[in-house]
Design an enzyme around this catalytic site. Sequence first.
Site, PDB file in Angstrom:
ATOM      1  N   SER A 175      53.364  40.353  44.263  1.00 50.89           N
ATOM      2  CA  SER A 175      52.636  39.228  44.859  1.00 50.89           C
ATOM      3  C   SER A 175      52.031  38.385  43.746  1.00 50.89           C
ATOM      4  CB  SER A 175      51.518  39.774  45.754  1.00 50.89           C
ATOM      5  OG  SER A 175      50.607  38.767  46.135  1.00 50.89           O
ATOM      6  N   TYR A 220      44.452  44.600  49.215  1.00 53.22           N
ATOM      7  CA  TYR A 220      45.776  44.007  48.964  1.00 53.22           C
ATOM      8  C   TYR A 220      45.931  43.684  47.476  1.00 53.22           C
ATOM      9  CZ  TYR A 220      49.893  41.061  49.803  1.00 53.22           C
ATOM     10  OH  TYR A 220      51.160  40.527  49.801  1.00 53.22           O
TER      11      TYR A 220
END
Length: 251
Positions: A143, A156
């Site tokens: 990410s 996350y």
Amino acid sequence: MSLFDLSGRWAIVTGANTGIGRAIAVGLAQAGADIVGVGRSGMAETEADVTAAGRRFVGVAADLATPGIAPSIIAEALAAGATPDILVNNAGIIRRADSLDFTEEDWDAVLDTNLKSAFFLCQAFARAAIAAERPAKIINIASMLSFQGGIRVPSYTAAKSGLAGITKLLANEWAARGINVNAIAPGYVETNNTSALRADAERNADILKRIPAGRWARPEDMAGAAVFLASAASDYVHGAILPVDGGWLAR
């Protein structure tokens, strides 16, 4: 043979029912790979797209947050006729809250699914590839938050930062054993995980202003990078984290 031809190879793709996972599964199939889709929910649409490309599809129902499930997923894939050629660790969840309010339950849920399960799937898959004496490719879906902090997504960010580190560690350990371990780092993509951001007019506008390409990514924008990292074209690529972000990190 084309450097990007995946004919005769199998790809195991987690989270293949929707979003990036579905797009990658279909892209790999279009490049010639047969697909094992792993997901918690039905994958009928993915199966239809894969078979339309002329490739085989095997579905494996699994909740990746279940402790100890990774070896059984790989075993089920192999029992169905797959070979340990390509693994794409794509499945992921997200929880949003200010760090002052973030719960331990939401921390554990995200770390278990996004990081712990990815490592143990890598382990089970690599054991199978080494036992079969087959060269193999592992592609982790990282990410932008493997590079940046973000806001309101502490678990996350921790998971995706950890996944970047694990990608490099496994590349160090397994490169000489014929296993390439790399990652794709998507930018902001139109998926279920980002629906809240896109629904927030102010946040959506701020994000778009920061993306040189001027648009959110579509899931299929990740397929080409996946084909590259799954194919012979990347045989000397180890431990790379490839941003597919519309220029976000260059800004």
